[in-house]
Scaffold this active site. Structure first.
Site, PDB file in Angstrom:
ATOM      1  N   ALA A  82     -17.489  83.762  -2.870  1.00  0.00           N
ATOM      2  CA  ALA A  82     -16.610  84.549  -3.728  1.00  0.00           C
ATOM      3  C   ALA A  82     -16.546  83.960  -5.133  1.00  0.00           C
ATOM      4  O   ALA A  82     -16.618  84.679  -6.123  1.00  0.00           O
ATOM      5  CB  ALA A  82     -15.217  84.592  -3.116  1.00  0.00           C
ATOM      6  N   CYS A  92     -12.722  86.036   4.749  1.00  0.00           N
ATOM      7  CA  CYS A  92     -11.385  86.312   5.283  1.00  0.00           C
ATOM      8  C   CYS A  92     -11.431  87.368   6.371  1.00  0.00           C
ATOM      9  O   CYS A  92     -10.528  87.471   7.196  1.00  0.00           O
ATOM     10  CB  CYS A  92     -10.462  86.809   4.182  1.00  0.00           C
ATOM     11  SG  CYS A  92     -10.532  85.871   2.687  1.00  0.00           S
ATOM     12  N   GLY A 141     -19.035  75.637  -2.241  1.00  0.00           N
ATOM     13  CA  GLY A 141     -18.145  75.874  -1.117  1.00  0.00           C
ATOM     14  C   GLY A 141     -17.844  74.657  -0.268  1.00  0.00           C
ATOM     15  O   GLY A 141     -17.896  73.530  -0.738  1.00  0.00           O
ATOM     16  N   THR A 174     -16.794  69.965 -15.144  1.00  0.00           N
ATOM     17  CA  THR A 174     -16.946  68.707 -14.422  1.00  0.00           C
ATOM     18  C   THR A 174     -17.137  67.581 -15.433  1.00  0.00           C
ATOM     19  O   THR A 174     -16.955  67.788 -16.633  1.00  0.00           O
ATOM     20  CB  THR A 174     -18.167  68.758 -13.486  1.00  0.00           C
ATOM     21  OG1 THR A 174     -19.317  68.955 -14.303  1.00  0.00           O
ATOM     22  CG2 THR A 174     -18.063  69.887 -12.490  1.00  0.00           C
ATOM     23  N   GLY A 201     -14.293  77.116  -6.818  1.00  0.00           N
ATOM     24  CA  GLY A 201     -14.258  77.462  -5.404  1.00  0.00           C
ATOM     25  C   GLY A 201     -13.839  76.316  -4.512  1.00  0.00           C
ATOM     26  O   GLY A 201     -13.173  75.384  -4.950  1.00  0.00           O
TER      27      GLY A 201
END
Lengths: 165, 415
Positions: B10, B42, B104, B260, B269
């Site tokens: 996502a 989800c 992720g 970062t 994420g």
């Protein structure tokens, strides 16, 4: 030019004609539960507040929707895709205005009737208006200015009282 | 300008599509490890329970990528070379100007003897759910009673399996719900026919080649399928190799602009760890769909040279059990327990409803609710805007102000 729905709460009588009109033009039924606009009555204060989708700049409902059923078009209008909706309630729970209504297994959201809101046309007192967004900010500015002025006036009054004694 | 998005969840998708909206001249490439278009994790429990078809889970078509002029490549990124601004993916190399890491997370492996055995599955990806469906058994154990654990247990229960839910702590879902809330959650799970076992440390998973059962308080119990739902940890392998800073909680450390430690690399994420703010010195892991979407949007804007700041996490979890909702907003119980000066207020506005709100120095920081789908939007707004309580009361008493914030009228029920 973007246009927005704005309300003047002093004008709203709480007659709920907007609810009826909305439900009728959207679903051909005079059932206020199927309306995208709802009137909240604060009985003690004697205020009636029409509640509807504000088409937020940063909509929370769009972020929480797990299926991307809520989208904000380039015209700034939020739209709900009933084909994608899985009925998880996330949008309805997270909306600060409670604007995503649920009735009979379906969620509903104001889409400004494609630029011709029927609630505005039928409002008997002119409490709901559809104006360009540069004009929509004026009441907000006025509230802010009044609260700023209030401090200043109070300060001036205190000064006068002090000098008088 | 060449923008590479590593990861196709996502967050990665939102980042790529937002960057495209801002600058049509960018060359944008998404690297996907599984090659599947965007799907919603989800919805996987609902897919598992066959309430939804497989097509409904997918949120993007292959045509969407070509329409947005985004290249979608089925390749695994193996290494990032920060010095030469090159990434290595399945043998080939590709230069970049900006990278967005959206790699992720993966399921946490608890320290249980035999957790690596065949027949122990986690539920994170669509692939996992097809594996589980292929190995369905009449007796199922779910280890961990977080939201994933409970949703998986409910899904498998509706398929007719006999599900047992194990939790190491004394109450169900301890990270998001305090004891007065976990009681009704546990009761409603039990009324659905799920056996809930709390306060149990599972020491061993039995079976020679395949998992066949586990040891529960010295008793051997047989299960044909064991599901590990003990949590999600960020993927940081690539970032670690490249030399990006990793936070103390194990995520890629980013600032409020999703940057970062390297100015050309952004992250968003489940893999990120947000650096703390003035109120909470500690860093926090995001790890939720709404956070991923919001962080993806912020990363997309910043990667396309349009500064945008993160609004802060609003941890928003809904657990739907039959017709009841368990909703958790804001800080989790762990953070609340560690923080000082937390004041809580319990209330039962109506029968069968439970609410609890937490304040820190007069500021709303968290809310919990059990009952029907109450509209909690005002709370989210107040947590995000960091309003003090006297601000509420000022608005509630002021006729002019309440007309500016109509939604606050609904808060009257809580105070």
């Amino acid at each position: 030019m973007k246009k927005l729905l704005v309300t003047d709460f002093d004008q709203c009588t709480g007659c709920r004609i907007c609810e009826m009109v909305c439900a009728f033009f959207k679903e051909r039924l005079f059932n206020p539960n199927k309306s995208r606009i709802r009137i909240i009555k604060l009985e003690k204060e004697g205020i009636d507040i029409p509640v509807f989708c504000q088409h937020c700049e940063e909509p929370i409902c769009r972020d929480v929707c797990p299926v991307g059923a809520l989208t904000k078009g380039p015209d700034g209008v939020m739209r709900l895709d009933p084909e994608r909706c899985v009925g998880c309630w996330a949008c309805s729970i997270s909306c600060p205005y409670g604007a995503v209504s649920f009735y009979e297994e379906r969620f509903r959201l104001c889409d400004l009737c494609n630029g011709d809101p029927k609630c505005v046309r039928w409002c008997p007192t002119g409490a709901i208006q559809f104006v360009e967004d540069s004009l929509a900010d004026i009441p907000r500015r006025r509230v802010a200015a009044e609260s700023l002025a209030k401090q200043k006036i109070e300060g001036r009054r205190a000064q006068m009282m002090g000098s008088g004694e | 300008m060449r923008l590479l998005v590593v990861g196709s969840g996502a967050a990665g998708h939102t980042a790529a599509f937002e960057a495209r909206k801002i600058d049509p001249s960018f060359s944008i490439t998404i690297f996907s490890e599984d090659g599947l278009p965007l799907y919603s994790p989800c919805l996987i429990p609902q897919y598992l329970a066959s309430h939804l078809s497989r097509e409904r889970i997918f949120l993007k078509n292959p045509e969407d990528y070509s329409r947005a002029k985004i290249d979608f490549i089925h390749k695994k990124v193996t290494r990032i070379d920060l010095q030469n601004q090159v990434i290595h993916a399945d043998g080939g190399t590709l230069p970049y100007d900006r990278i967005i890491l959206a790699i992720g997370g993966h399921a946490k492996k608890p320290t249980i003897d035999g957790i690596d055995k065949k027949g122990v599955f986690s539920l994170k990806t669509l692939e996992d759910s097809t594996k589980i469906l292929a190995h369905l058994a009449p007796q199922v154990a779910v280890i961990g009673s977080g939201n994933i654990g409970i949703e998986t247990a409910l899904a498998l229960n509706s398929l007719g399996c006999k599900v047992t839910l194990f939790e190491i702590e004394a109450t169900v879902n301890p990270i998001f719900f305090p004891p007065p809330f976990s009681d009704p959650i546990q009761k409603s799970l039990e009324s659905e026919g799920i056996e809930v076992v709390t306060g149990v440390y599972i020491s061993q998973i039995l079976g020679r080649t395949r998992a066949e059962g586990l040891v529960d308080r010295g008793r051997v119990r047989r299960f044909g399928l064991i599901i590990n739902a003990t949590g999600i940890v960020p993927n940081t392998e690539i970032a670690r190799q490249a030399g990006l800073t990793i936070g103390p909680k194990g995520g890629i450390l980013v600032d409020g602009y999703m940057k970062t430690s390297n100015p050309f690399v952004f992250a968003c994420g489940d893999c990120v760890e947000l650096s703390g703010d003035e109120d909470r010195v500690e860093t926090t892991l995001g790890g939720l769909w709404p956070n991923a979407i919001h962080q993806g949007r912020v990363a997309g804007y910043n990667a396309a040279n349009k500064p945008k700041k993160h609004n802060g996490l609003f941890n928003f979890r809904i657990l739907k059990i039959k017709d009841s909702f368990a909703i958790s907003l804001g800080w989790n119980e762990k953070d609340l327990a560690m923080s000082k000066e937390i004041v809580l207020k319990d209330d039962q506005p109506f029968s069968g409803m439970l609410t609890r709100v937490y304040f820190k120095q007069g500021r709303l920081v968290a809310a919990r609710l059990w009952g029907k789908a109450w509209r909690l939007g005002p709370f989210i707004t107040c947590i995000q805007r960091e309003w003090k309580m006297n601000m509420f009361f000022h608005i509630l008493q002021n006729r002019k102000a309440i007309s500016r914030y109509p939604f606050l009228g609904q808060l009257k029920f809580f105070f």
